[in-house]
Design a protein around this motif. Structure first.
Motif, PDB file in Angstrom:
ATOM      1  N   VAL A 263       0.839  -1.187   0.000  1.00 41.24           N
ATOM      2  CA  VAL A 263       0.000   0.000   0.000  1.00 41.24           C
ATOM      3  C   VAL A 263       0.881   1.247   0.000  1.00 41.24           C
ATOM      4  CG1 VAL A 263      -1.781   1.284   1.239  1.00 41.24           C
ATOM      5  CG2 VAL A 263      -1.774  -1.211   1.332  1.00 41.24           C
ATOM      6  N   ILE A 264       0.573   2.177  -0.910  1.00 41.31           N
ATOM      7  CA  ILE A 264       1.256   3.469  -0.909  1.00 41.31           C
ATOM      8  C   ILE A 264       0.224   4.538  -0.576  1.00 41.31           C
ATOM      9  CG2 ILE A 264       2.549   5.155  -2.277  1.00 41.31           C
ATOM     10  CD1 ILE A 264       3.513   2.925  -4.046  1.00 41.31           C
ATOM     11  N   HIS A 265       0.519   5.363   0.394  1.00 43.11           N
ATOM     12  CA  HIS A 265      -0.401   6.448   0.739  1.00 43.11           C
ATOM     13  C   HIS A 265       0.285   7.782   0.483  1.00 43.11           C
ATOM     14  CE1 HIS A 265      -2.563   9.062   3.834  1.00 43.11           C
ATOM     15  NE2 HIS A 265      -3.441   8.805   2.907  1.00 43.11           N
ATOM     16  N   ILE A 266      -0.333   8.593  -0.359  1.00 41.03           N
ATOM     17  CA  ILE A 266       0.205   9.917  -0.656  1.00 41.03           C
ATOM     18  C   ILE A 266      -0.583  10.933   0.153  1.00 41.03           C
ATOM     19  CG2 ILE A 266       0.562  11.637  -2.469  1.00 41.03           C
ATOM     20  CD1 ILE A 266       2.194   9.270  -3.026  1.00 41.03           C
ATOM     21  N   ALA A 267       0.093  11.616   1.040  1.00 43.75           N
ATOM     22  CA  ALA A 267      -0.587  12.619   1.856  1.00 43.75           C
ATOM     23  C   ALA A 267       0.018  13.969   1.552  1.00 43.75           C
ATOM     24  CB  ALA A 267      -0.408  12.292   3.329  1.00 43.75           C
ATOM     25  N   SER A 268      -0.815  15.006   1.536  1.00 46.55           N
ATOM     26  CA  SER A 268      -0.201  16.314   1.341  1.00 46.55           C
ATOM     27  C   SER A 268       0.066  16.921   2.708  1.00 46.55           C
ATOM     28  CB  SER A 268      -1.055  17.232   0.478  1.00 46.55           C
ATOM     29  OG  SER A 268      -2.404  17.099   0.780  1.00 46.55           O
ATOM     30  N   PRO A 273      -7.217  15.438   7.539  1.00 43.44           N
ATOM     31  CA  PRO A 273      -7.768  14.098   7.326  1.00 43.44           C
ATOM     32  C   PRO A 273      -6.714  13.097   6.853  1.00 43.44           C
ATOM     33  CG  PRO A 273      -9.193  15.744   6.348  1.00 43.44           C
ATOM     34  CD  PRO A 273      -7.982  16.464   6.829  1.00 43.44           C
ATOM     35  N   ASP A 274      -5.791  13.553   5.998  1.00 39.99           N
ATOM     36  CA  ASP A 274      -4.758  12.645   5.481  1.00 39.99           C
ATOM     37  C   ASP A 274      -3.928  12.042   6.603  1.00 39.99           C
ATOM     38  OD1 ASP A 274      -5.328  12.719   2.876  1.00 39.99           O
ATOM     39  OD2 ASP A 274      -3.610  13.916   2.239  1.00 39.99           O
ATOM     40  N   SER A 275      -3.552  12.880   7.570  1.00 38.34           N
ATOM     41  CA  SER A 275      -2.691  12.386   8.630  1.00 38.34           C
ATOM     42  C   SER A 275      -3.430  11.334   9.458  1.00 38.34           C
ATOM     43  CB  SER A 275      -2.226  13.542   9.510  1.00 38.34           C
ATOM     44  OG  SER A 275      -3.334  14.187  10.070  1.00 38.34           O
ATOM     45  N   LEU A 276      -4.719  11.542   9.629  1.00 40.04           N
ATOM     46  CA  LEU A 276      -5.515  10.592  10.403  1.00 40.04           C
ATOM     47  C   LEU A 276      -5.723   9.294   9.633  1.00 40.04           C
ATOM     48  CD1 LEU A 276      -7.463  10.344  12.939  1.00 40.04           C
ATOM     49  CD2 LEU A 276      -9.255  10.877  11.314  1.00 40.04           C
ATOM     50  N   LEU A 296       3.972   8.587   1.893  1.00 40.48           N
ATOM     51  CA  LEU A 296       4.792   9.638   1.290  1.00 40.48           C
ATOM     52  C   LEU A 296       4.101  10.974   1.489  1.00 40.48           C
ATOM     53  CD1 LEU A 296       5.835   7.974  -2.077  1.00 40.48           C
ATOM     54  CD2 LEU A 296       7.360   8.612  -0.224  1.00 40.48           C
ATOM     55  N   ASN A 297       4.820  11.894   2.079  1.00 38.65           N
ATOM     56  CA  ASN A 297       4.281  13.230   2.283  1.00 38.65           C
ATOM     57  C   ASN A 297       4.777  14.126   1.172  1.00 38.65           C
ATOM     58  OD1 ASN A 297       2.620  14.271   4.395  1.00 38.65           O
ATOM     59  ND2 ASN A 297       4.020  13.225   5.794  1.00 38.65           N
ATOM     60  N   ILE A 298       3.868  14.856   0.546  1.00 38.08           N
ATOM     61  CA  ILE A 298       4.330  15.746  -0.515  1.00 38.08           C
ATOM     62  C   ILE A 298       4.130  17.189  -0.086  1.00 38.08           C
ATOM     63  CG2 ILE A 298       4.128  14.251  -2.515  1.00 38.08           C
ATOM     64  CD1 ILE A 298       1.309  15.333  -2.817  1.00 38.08           C
ATOM     65  N   ASP A 299       5.091  18.011  -0.393  1.00 36.94           N
ATOM     66  CA  ASP A 299       4.962  19.433  -0.108  1.00 36.94           C
ATOM     67  C   ASP A 299       5.604  20.218  -1.243  1.00 36.94           C
ATOM     68  OD1 ASP A 299       7.581  18.979   0.307  1.00 36.94           O
ATOM     69  OD2 ASP A 299       7.555  19.280   2.471  1.00 36.94           O
ATOM     70  N   GLU A 300       6.082  21.411  -0.945  1.00 37.62           N
ATOM     71  CA  GLU A 300       6.603  22.250  -2.023  1.00 37.62           C
ATOM     72  C   GLU A 300       8.012  21.849  -2.444  1.00 37.62           C
ATOM     73  OE1 GLU A 300       6.175  25.865   0.096  1.00 37.62           O
ATOM     74  OE2 GLU A 300       4.089  25.360   0.378  1.00 37.62           O
TER      75      GLU A 300
END
Lengths: 332, 320
Positions: A263-268, A273-276, A296-300
């Motif tokens: 499972v891959i989870h992409i969270a911004s 909600p993503d963190s939860l 995987l957390n995506i940011d700038e």
């Protein structure tokens, strides 16, 4: 008249509907450019500081449309499913844009609220009629066409396991090889909001990379609604917002059936909600299913190195485990 | 002599190892990257060339954050991420290993292994608190050589409590403690404990840490950190003999297996790489609003490779 649609957020979910609707009403639909460095830069510059990445990028897309269109369609989306709400940032989006972006063309911000039932879409259409000065019967006719296009699009996603970009961008589809799934391929569940996963720039080309490595993936959009509902039954209480519910329902449905290798989870970054949701899924996987999970957390951040290292290592893990399983299964 | 070469280009150190045809370590080099990976690689190859006259390299693997650059430079057979490389090296020497803790110059990771297969891993996220460069800086600030860090820390009987969650806070906390009059060894020991606490609650969060536990990376040389791990995990921690170059060893082993199992010949460009004159030039592409930064590698005046573009417009035209 030219109406602009920012290529961000619910573009990935409702574009066929919106496009067909406005074209049937005689408008020329203009899209902003695919997300790029300049759009990201503008978005960060314009947007309030504490919003999540996709919202910032949306600002950039609006700025990208300035000067190319007569009006921009940014509906005030309150609810897309009966008895459910959506992230409040969607609700306040037209106001955020009006406040932060200067010299914008007219914003078509009719409310889109299906909390009390699906037929409440009619209010949205009537609102549009008022704003755009259109005869309601003409609007209904156009909506019929638009709804048909939307249904066709959703069917393709579920049945053919396509991603929106394959369908939207006809030119690109001809260039790229049709994607053929093989039974033996590693299959991962790719969780996250559609506007993060399908945006090639935000997700750092994740879909391209997975296809290159011959990894099959299932996203929340490829799953039937009743399957998502079934997955959600595992929770003692429904999650609050539609998108989180969709993610977790998909995850639980496939985990229960043991149909995926990882499972891959992409969270911004900055998404509540993503963190939860990520945490809930990870804990359940650790407890019951013992398959690899990558958050995987995506940011700038523009550097792809960190992203690639984690992804490549994760794919190595999947391969290693599959190979190992194949090894022992022959001994029963 | 038949050897395979492993190169690990990290943020702080560039490591090169030579393994013989039985995968035994022949030579290891631990060099400072000093912000110039090309120079570091060239220097490393130069040293190897001088020391071993009859070197016959049959496989090359690169890893670390500079792995792609290194692979273009030397012509690698395999380019692997650090996690897979570290696991491969650990399993070669300790087949029973179930957990690897790795703390390098700017990243830290935990790798969970079951039945000789990596099943889970985690890396530090945005924050690099508690990694080698931070320890280095603090040692410098306190005026002690980094290799004495652990030794001095272990003298402490009464470690102070330091906030390890963030490097900036940790440093101001340390300064506060030092101004209060705490002894240096107490502060150092406190720092070790804080960093380990931070590692276990952030990076290793939710991971099941089972013995045998290996501690790799440059920071494993620090006995203070090692001791703090042992105390908090209540378990013996093994530090492999070549803990500082395990990434490079892993890359070499992966390259070895890759070449031998497929009976390939190596892509290695030869030891001459050490004596070539390399230049990098970067340009900004203005073909689209992405404005990718294209990096071009020249060997003397000849273009060797280009990378950094998202669309492949530049990287696909290589003059070689």
């Amino acid at each position: 008249m030219r109406i602009g649609i920012p290529r961000a957020l619910f573009y990935y979910q409702y574009f066929p509907l919106w496009k067909t609707l406005f074209e049937a009403l005689g408008y020329e639909v203009v899209l902003s450019q695919p997300t790029n460095k300049e759009i990201l830069r503008q978005g960060i510059e314009l947007c309030v500081d504490d919003a999540c990445l996709p919202i910032k990028i949306f600002h950039g897309h609006v700025a990208n449309l300035i000067g190319k269109v007569d009006m921009i369609y940014i509906p005030r989306i309150v609810s897309v499913e009966p008895r459910e709400y959506i992230c409040p940032k969607f609700l306040g989006l037209p106001d955020m844009i009006k406040n932060s972006v200067s010299k914008i063309p007219y914003i078509v911000d009719a409310e889109f609220n299906m909390y009390k039932g699906r037929y409440y879409i009619l209010y949205h259409l009537l609102n549009l009629c008022k704003i755009l000065n259109i005869n309601p019967s003409r609007m209904l006719l156009a909506y019929g066409k638009a709804m048909y296009a939307q249904r066709q699009f959703e069917k393709l996603l579920v049945k053919k396991s396509a991603v929106p970009l394959d369908i939207f961008d006809q030119k690109q589809e001809k260039q790229s090889q049709p994607y053929i799934k093989e039974d033996n391929n590693i299959k991962v569940l790719l969780l996250g909001h559609n506007y993060n996963i399908y945006d090639d720039y935000i997700s750092m080309g994740l879909i391209r990379k997975l296809r290159k490595h011959k990894i099959d993936f299932i996203t929340c959009e490829m799953v039937e609604k009743n399957e998502i509902q079934e997955g959600n039954k595992k929770l003692s209480k429904d999650l609050f917002w539609t998108l989180g519910k969709k993610t977790i329902g998909t995850a639980y449905y496939f985990l229960e059936r043991k149909q995926v290798d990882g499972v891959i989870h992409i969270a911004s970054f900055g998404c509540g909600p993503d963190s939860l949701v990520g945490e809930l899924i990870e804990k359940r996987i650790k407890r019951e299913f013992k398959i690899p999970f990558l958050n995987l957390n995506i940011d700038e951040h523009a550097g792809e190195a960190g992203f690639n290292t984690r992804l490549e290592a994760f794919l190595d893990v999947l391969e290693g485990m599959k190979y190992f399983e194949d090894n022992i299964s022959t001994y029963g | 002599m038949q050897c395979c070469l492993g190169i690990d280009v990290g943020s702080v150190s560039t490591n090169l190892v030579l393994l013989d045809d039985k995968k035994r370590l022949v030579k290891k080099l631990y060099l400072s990257t000093a912000g110039n990976p090309i120079k570091a690689i060239k220097k490393g190859l130069g040293i190897l060339q001088q020391e071993f006259k009859d070197l016959d390299i049959f496989a090359v693997g690169t890893t670390g954050s500079g792995r792609h650059l290194a692979s273009i430079l030397v012509g690698a057979d395999i380019v692997k991420n650090e996690i897979t490389a570290h696991a491969a090296a650990a399993l070669e020497y300790y087949p029973q290993a179930q957990t690897i803790l790795e703390i390098g110059g700017q990243d830290s990771k935990i790798i969970v292994i079951r039945n000789k297969t990596v099943v889970d891993f985690a890396m530090n996220t945005v924050c690099a608190a508690g990694t080698g460069s931070f320890l280095d800086r603090q040692a410098q600030r306190l005026g002690i050589p980094i290799d004495k860090f652990g030794e001095i820390a272990l003298k402490s009987k009464n470690p102070t409590r330091i906030a390890g969650r963030c490097a900036v806070f940790a440093e101001s906390d340390m300064i506060h403690k030092q101004q209060m009059g705490h002894a240096t060894e107490d502060i150092l020991r406190g720092l070790c404990e804080a960093l380990v606490r931070n590692f276990l609650s952030n990076v290793a969060k939710g991971k099941e840490i089972r013995p045998l536990i290996l501690f790799q990376g440059g920071v494993a040389a620090n006995t203070g950190i090692r001791k703090a791990f042992e105390e908090q995990l209540q378990c013996k921690i093994h530090v492999p003999e070549n803990h500082d170059v395990m990434g490079a060893v892993g890359a070499a082993i992966l390259a070895f297996n890759h070449v031998v199992s497929r009976q390939k010949t190596t892509n290695f460009l030869g030891m001459d790489v050490a004596f070539q004159n390399y230049k990098v030039k970067s340009i900004e592409c203005n073909g689209c609003p992405n404005a990718c930064e294209i990096i071009q590698l020249f060997s003397d005046e000849k273009l060797m490779a280009r990378w950094g573009d998202r669309c492949g417009k530049w990287s696909s035209i290589i003059a070689v």
